[in-house]
Design a protein around this motif. Sequence first.
Motif, mmCIF file in Angstrom:
data_model
loop_
_atom_site.group_PDB
_atom_site.id
_atom_site.type_symbol
_atom_site.label_atom_id
_atom_site.label_comp_id
_atom_site.label_asym_id
_atom_site.label_seq_id
_atom_site.Cartn_x
_atom_site.Cartn_y
_atom_site.Cartn_z
ATOM 1 N N LYS A 1 102.389 -41.404 -7.846
ATOM 2 C CA LYS A 1 102.141 -40.455 -6.761
ATOM 3 C C LYS A 1 102.795 -40.922 -5.463
ATOM 4 O O LYS A 1 103.393 -40.126 -4.733
ATOM 5 N N ALA A 2 102.686 -42.217 -5.175
ATOM 6 C CA ALA A 2 103.294 -42.761 -3.960
ATOM 7 C C ALA A 2 104.814 -42.628 -4.018
ATOM 8 O O ALA A 2 105.461 -42.260 -3.022
ATOM 9 N N MET B 1 109.860 -36.933 -2.192
ATOM 10 C CA MET B 1 109.728 -35.619 -1.552
ATOM 11 C C MET B 1 110.140 -35.686 -0.080
ATOM 12 O O MET B 1 110.766 -34.758 0.444
ATOM 13 N N ALA B 2 109.801 -36.785 0.580
ATOM 14 C CA ALA B 2 110.204 -36.955 1.979
ATOM 15 C C ALA B 2 111.727 -37.033 2.089
ATOM 16 O O ALA B 2 112.326 -36.472 3.026
ATOM 17 N N LEU C 1 111.047 -36.942 -8.776
ATOM 18 C CA LEU C 1 110.912 -35.559 -8.312
ATOM 19 C C LEU C 1 111.629 -34.611 -9.257
ATOM 20 O O LEU C 1 111.140 -33.513 -9.532
ATOM 21 N N ASP D 1 113.086 -33.548 1.668
ATOM 22 C CA ASP D 1 112.886 -32.779 2.900
ATOM 23 C C ASP D 1 113.935 -33.163 3.947
ATOM 24 O O ASP D 1 114.470 -32.298 4.654
ATOM 25 N N ARG E 1 105.770 -38.981 -3.465
ATOM 26 C CA ARG E 1 105.694 -38.603 -2.044
ATOM 27 C C ARG E 1 106.910 -39.121 -1.281
ATOM 28 O O ARG E 1 107.456 -38.426 -0.414
ATOM 29 N N SER E 2 107.333 -40.342 -1.615
ATOM 30 C CA SER E 2 108.514 -40.909 -0.958
ATOM 31 C C SER E 2 109.764 -40.091 -1.273
ATOM 32 O O SER E 2 110.581 -39.803 -0.383
#
Length: 212
Positions: A153-154, A160-161, A85, A164, A157-158
């Motif tokens: 991409k996976a 980014m979670a 990220l 968050d 996404r992990s």
Amino acid sequence: MADPMIAARVDAAVAAWLEWLPRWTPGSFRSRARICRRCYQSPILASAGLSHDVPHQVQHALVVRLQKIIDKTVDEFTTASLPGLRLELDAADALKQKAGYRPNDGLDPEYDGLELDPEPEPGQPFLFTLEGLASPLDKQINDPRPPLTDDQKAELRSEMALADECAVVTGQRVCGAVKIHAPRIRLAVETFVEPQIQSMLDELTNSLEFPS
């Protein structure tokens, strides 16, 4: 659980807001045509005791200062623990630098996120506006990097979670820390803001009274 680093940053942000507040005047306030997404139903404002009957710019100046603490903490966590990220964000920043002039970058907290230009008056067009000077958001900038693979991409996404989740936890800690300052914040509003609002209301009432 209290976080000493977050508490210290909240202390500094509230102190900066308290230093700014005596300089606020109703003349510096401009009504908004749209709801401010930062301030509307903000848990930060509720924790600070500023959720009702306070001019928006007064609220906004505090919300932005405290939101920057959340953003900074998430950014630090990303740099330390989320390399994928971090790489994507750095690349996006580099592309943004190439996109041209952005007049809403680097504003003071009390103006950050607000409309840049006043509402136009009928028959009184502006020679130019700050928003008009901004480079188009859809300006095409070529990203030299190859597309991400499915695995990348996976992983992104992990990460980014996780970022968050960090933002949510930090926001909760900021709200807990600012509650301690709520009495000082409310007293400052009563001292510097409410008398000016009352003076405006009195002047308006006097101007509406018919002569006897």
